[in-house]
Design an enzyme around this catalytic site. Structure first.
Site, PDB file in Angstrom:
ATOM      1  N   ARG A  48       0.837  -1.002   0.023  1.00 57.10           N
ATOM      2  CA  ARG A  48       0.030   0.019  -0.040  1.00 57.10           C
ATOM      3  C   ARG A  48       0.824   1.271   0.007  1.00 57.10           C
ATOM      4  O   ARG A  48       1.465   1.619   0.990  1.00 57.10           O
ATOM      5  CB  ARG A  48      -0.783  -0.027   1.201  1.00 57.10           C
ATOM      6  N   ASP A  76      -3.532   3.432  14.580  1.00 51.00           N
ATOM      7  CA  ASP A  76      -2.557   4.038  13.314  1.00 51.00           C
ATOM      8  C   ASP A  76      -3.169   5.498  13.012  1.00 51.00           C
ATOM      9  O   ASP A  76      -4.234   5.890  13.492  1.00 51.00           O
ATOM     10  CB  ASP A  76      -2.666   2.786  12.289  1.00 51.00           C
TER      11      ASP A  76
HETATM   12  C1  LIG Z   1      -6.814   1.331   9.735  1.00 56.97           C
HETATM   13  C2  LIG Z   1      -5.795   0.596   9.051  1.00 56.97           C
HETATM   14  O1  LIG Z   1      -5.182   1.341   8.028  1.00 56.97           O
HETATM   15  S1  LIG Z   1      -5.435  -0.978   9.650  1.00 56.97           S
HETATM   16  C3  LIG Z   1      -4.127  -1.337   8.836  1.00 56.97           C
HETATM   17  C4  LIG Z   1      -2.981  -0.618   9.239  1.00 56.97           C
HETATM   18  N1  LIG Z   1      -2.609  -1.015  10.717  1.00 56.97           N
HETATM   19  C5  LIG Z   1      -1.940  -1.969  10.713  1.00 56.97           C
HETATM   20  O2  LIG Z   1      -1.481  -2.692   9.931  1.00 56.97           O
HETATM   21  C6  LIG Z   1      -1.481  -2.384  12.280  1.00 56.97           C
HETATM   22  C7  LIG Z   1      -0.649  -3.745  12.284  1.00 56.97           C
HETATM   23  N2  LIG Z   1      -0.497  -4.258  13.547  1.00 56.97           N
HETATM   24  C8  LIG Z   1       0.512  -3.680  14.423  1.00 56.97           C
HETATM   25  O3  LIG Z   1       1.405  -2.827  13.624  1.00 56.97           O
HETATM   26  C9  LIG Z   1       0.877  -4.455  15.562  1.00 56.97           C
HETATM   27  O4  LIG Z   1       0.155  -5.534  15.879  1.00 56.97           O
HETATM   28  C10 LIG Z   1       0.219  -3.526  16.853  1.00 56.97           C
HETATM   29  C11 LIG Z   1       1.150  -2.387  16.714  1.00 56.97           C
HETATM   30  C12 LIG Z   1      -1.056  -3.177  16.659  1.00 56.97           C
HETATM   31  C13 LIG Z   1       0.604  -4.264  18.241  1.00 56.97           C
HETATM   32  O5  LIG Z   1       1.970  -4.634  18.202  1.00 56.97           O
HETATM   33  P1  LIG Z   1       2.810  -5.436  19.232  1.00 56.97           P
HETATM   34  O6  LIG Z   1       2.259  -4.898  20.512  1.00 56.97           O
HETATM   35  O7  LIG Z   1       4.187  -5.005  19.192  1.00 56.97           O
HETATM   36  O8  LIG Z   1       2.516  -6.819  19.311  1.00 56.97           O
HETATM   37  P2  LIG Z   1       2.922  -7.963  20.090  1.00 56.97           P
HETATM   38  O9  LIG Z   1       3.869  -7.766  20.990  1.00 56.97           O
HETATM   39  O10 LIG Z   1       1.915  -8.971  20.694  1.00 56.97           O
HETATM   40  O11 LIG Z   1       3.476  -9.052  18.873  1.00 56.97           O
HETATM   41  C14 LIG Z   1       3.809 -10.427  19.111  1.00 56.97           C
HETATM   42  C15 LIG Z   1       4.460 -10.823  17.958  1.00 56.97           C
HETATM   43  O12 LIG Z   1       3.535 -10.791  16.529  1.00 56.97           O
HETATM   44  C16 LIG Z   1       4.239  -9.842  15.702  1.00 56.97           C
HETATM   45  N3  LIG Z   1       3.224  -9.265  14.958  1.00 56.97           N
HETATM   46  C17 LIG Z   1       2.460  -8.183  15.624  1.00 56.97           C
HETATM   47  N4  LIG Z   1       1.663  -7.536  14.645  1.00 56.97           N
HETATM   48  C18 LIG Z   1       2.082  -8.239  13.492  1.00 56.97           C
HETATM   49  C19 LIG Z   1       1.656  -7.890  12.309  1.00 56.97           C
HETATM   50  N5  LIG Z   1       0.618  -6.914  12.041  1.00 56.97           N
HETATM   51  N6  LIG Z   1       2.280  -8.504  11.373  1.00 56.97           N
HETATM   52  C20 LIG Z   1       3.417  -9.268  11.443  1.00 56.97           C
HETATM   53  N7  LIG Z   1       3.854  -9.552  12.535  1.00 56.97           N
HETATM   54  C21 LIG Z   1       2.951  -8.946  13.829  1.00 56.97           C
HETATM   55  C22 LIG Z   1       5.316  -8.990  16.383  1.00 56.97           C
HETATM   56  O13 LIG Z   1       6.269  -8.752  15.334  1.00 56.97           O
HETATM   57  C23 LIG Z   1       5.724  -9.954  17.248  1.00 56.97           C
HETATM   58  O14 LIG Z   1       6.778 -10.971  16.674  1.00 56.97           O
HETATM   59  P3  LIG Z   1       7.931 -11.984  17.604  1.00 56.97           P
HETATM   60  O15 LIG Z   1       7.140 -12.692  18.678  1.00 56.97           O
HETATM   61  O16 LIG Z   1       8.410 -12.631  16.571  1.00 56.97           O
HETATM   62  O17 LIG Z   1       8.649 -10.902  18.267  1.00 56.97           O
HETATM   63  O1  LIG Z   2      -7.154   1.508   5.980  1.00 59.04           O
HETATM   64  C1  LIG Z   2      -8.160   1.321   6.424  1.00 59.04           C
HETATM   65  C2  LIG Z   2      -8.803   1.957   7.203  1.00 59.04           C
HETATM   66  O2  LIG Z   2      -9.657   1.539   8.178  1.00 59.04           O
HETATM   67  O3  LIG Z   2      -8.397   3.276   7.309  1.00 59.04           O
HETATM   68 MG   LIG Z   3      -7.131   3.888   5.875  1.00 57.47          MG
END
Ligand SMILES: CC(=O)SCCNC(=O)CCNC(=O)[C@H](O)C(C)(C)COP(=O)(O)OP(=O)(O)OC[C@H]1O[C@@H](n2cnc3c(N)ncnc32)[C@H](O)[C@@H]1OP(=O)(O)O
Ligand SMILES: O=CC(=O)O
Ligand SMILES: [Mg+2]
Length: 567
Positions: A182, A468
């Protein structure tokens, strides 16, 4: 040309750039790094420059049209279906069929382009990983460049990561998710890449560098002859989709691959765009793989679009969910529109994430996610988003149980009933109360999110939810709206009005609370005070800023002077 020069101060042009091998007219102001130079090659930069030169005036025009639409809405007009495109909406036509590699997208994980997360996401068991340069990424120079390195290594299957603290090495599994990327929205500049003296459109840098380095390996390793695949954010009108379509066609020509190789899912995440779904699909019909309900930006856009409509104020952020009539109508119409055109209708992101230290709270969070996903699959969505790998088994279980054994529901859930969704349904004001706690939570979350963003994290866990750029925007614009109209907080039974004075007190008290919660040391080392200034200024601005991250971006631009560019 795109007017990004208003947003970031660009020092005078230099003739040459030390370090990076730049073609004529291209100037790199980000830190030099030999690894970054393997992404910023002369040919790759030439490609980005050719896109910028070809499309900058089209982007500029589209941004001007956004401004005009804003003026109309501010004068009282409502977004509506365009009578001029009525025939297109009623005609029978289809988008190109989805490529075989993308038939099944029931669970898609998303995350920033950070190295360990890229590996974890690709290995997560999800069908798709959306690697994010947008809502989940703070686009500082280091994040951007490392993101491109990570994606290049991921597409080639060579990516690895050594977590020294845990002495753990991360590598890709045999089977991985399909990669989507994205790029940033049209509005965001990339101030470290100047073309002909001006900042480049951020999305063209993201798209151009990724496409240039990966199209060939992607088609071999990931796309089964198709690709690369993209998610396209924050569009407001089909003319913006046309620009993307033309960018894709130009890229395909450059690579010498057939038209329709590149595929993209458009996020419907602005209020004006929900009235343009057929038109957007039509513009991208050779390149489309559907639409997605970007629910968080959509809520943000509802407030933004109605910033001058005091009769359409939102209740507390926590009350604006998919159960609200306007949200349900949007999801229903999106499903109907996509399936009528033969493409996927993707669901969105539940904000809950696993809660490690509290099993019963964790189960409650999982249950909310299950409910949300059940609603989506029963409504006819073909897949959905997961914020965290720990949610994937529960989400997959719900979709597996209700998809009728097929890879998607494109032909089995036509949702003809949603043909009756009217503009009034899409615009209906959400119901619920406004409370002091709503104001406090917006403030606490908004400041902490901006503080994280300024220090390089674009997605963070706050109070057990994923935050986010999109979710933080809701907090910001909701505060702004409540302040502007001095709304009464009717949820507390106190009848307090949101005045500048009250807000000032709330900011002070919430800053104290944040300091208590994160601890004195982290508070003083972090950027909470700077974040507070940015957030509070935006909440109290006489005119609503279009995006939180535009102002904040000025704080993360680091222009490296000529002499130190090799440091
Ligand atoms: C409105 C929108 O646009 S939604 C789309 C955009 N937002 C996103 O993509 C958010 C994605 N998610 C994240 O960034 C994270 O899950 C967070 C920030 C919400 C939480 O992160 P943390 O608190 O660090 O998660 P946590 O400590 O529970 O992570 C545990 C494990 O999962 C992994 N993990 C957590 N989330 C993700 C993810 N989305 N993708 C890949 N790996 C992940 C971590 O890297 C960690 O790996 P490890 O055990 O090997 O070290
Ligand atoms: O990108 C996704 C959203 O919910 O905003
Ligand atoms: Mg969005």
């Amino acid at each position: 040309m795109v007017g990004f020069e208003n947003l970031v101060e660009v020092p005078p042009m230099r003739k040459t750039t030390v370090g990076y091998d730049c073609p004529e007219g291209v100037d790199i102001r980000g830190r030099y790094d030999a690894e970054f130079a393997s992404i910023l090659t002369r040919d790759a930069l030439q490609f980005v420059a050719s896109l910028q030169r070809q499309f900058a005036s089209h982007i500029s025009y589209a941004m001007d049209c956004r401004k005009e639409a804003k003026l109309r809405y501010n004068r009282g007009a409502l977004p509506a279906f365009d009578p001029a495109t009525n025939p297109l909406r009623h005609a029978d036509w289809l988008c190109a069929p989805p490529p075989p590699a993308l038939a099944d997208r029931r669970v898609e994980i998303t995350g920033p382009v950070e190295r360990k997360m890229v590996i974890n996401a690709l290995n997560s068991g999800a069908k798709v990983f959306m690697a994010d340069f947008e809502d989940a990424l703070a686009p500082n120079w280091e994040n951007l460049m490392r993101g491109h390195i990570n994606l290049r290594d991921a597409v080639r299957g060579t990516i690895s990561y050594h977590d020294k603290a845990r002495n753990r090495v991360y590598k890709l599994n045999e089977q991985t998710a399909k990669l989507f990327v994205r790029p940033r929205g049209w509005h965001l500049p990339e101030a470290h890449v100047l073309i002909d003296g001006r900042p480049t459109a951020g999305c063209l840098v993201d798209f151009g560098l990724y496409f240039f380095h990966n199209w060939s390996a992607f088609r071999r390793n990931q796309g089964q002859g198709f690709g690369p695949f993209f998610y396209l954010p924050k569009m407001e009108h089909s003319r913006e989709a046309r620009i993307w379509n033309n960018v894709f066609t130009a890229a395909e020509k450059m690579a010498g691959i057939e038209n329709g190789s590149i595929r993209a899912t458009v996020l419907i995440e602005t209020l004006p765009a929900v009235f343009q779904m057929d038109e957007i699909l039509y513009e991208l019909r050779e390149h489309s793989v559907g639409l997605n309900c970007g629910r968080w930006d959509y809520i943000f856009s509802y407030v933004k679009t109605f910033q001058a409509h005091p009769d359409r104020l939102l209740p507390d952020r926590v009350l604006v969910g998919m159960g609200q009539h306007f949200m349900r109508s949007y999801s229903d119409l999106l499903i109907r529109t996509c399936h009528r055109r033969g493409v996927h209708a993707m669901g969105g992101m539940a904000a809950q994430i696993p809660i490690r230290d509290d099993p019963s709270a964790n189960e409650a969070a999982l249950e909310l996610v299950r409910k949300d996903k059940l609603r989506e699959v029963l409504a006819g969505h073909d897949g959905t988003w997961a914020a965290h790998p720990g949610l994937i088994p529960a989400i997959a279980e719900v979709f597996d149980a209700h998809m009728g054994g097929g890879p998607n529901q494109i032909y089995s859930a036509k949702r003809e009933d949603a043909a009756g969704v009217q503009a009034e349904d899409l615009l209906q004001t959400p119901r619920g109360v406004r409370s002091m706690e709503g104001l406090r939570l917006n403030t606490r979350v908004g400041i902490q999110y901006v503080a994280a963003w300024l220090t390089g994290s674009g997605s963070v866990p706050l109070y057990n939810l994923m935050e986010d750029a999109a979710t933080a925007e809701i907090s910001r614009v909701q505060n702004w709206q409540w302040l502007k109209y001095e709304v009464e907080l009717d949820g507390d039974g106190l009848g307090v009005r949101v005045t500048a004075e009250l807000f000032g007190r709330v900011v002070e008290e919430e800053m104290e609370r944040i300091e208590r919660e994160v601890g004195k040391e982290r508070f003083s080392k972090g950027m909470y005070r700077e974040a507070c200034k940015i957030f509070a200024r935006q909440c109290t601005a006489p005119t609503l800023d279009d995006f939180l991250t535009l102002d904040a971006y000025n704080h993360i631009v680091v222009h490296h002077p000529l002499a130190s560019s090799r440091l």
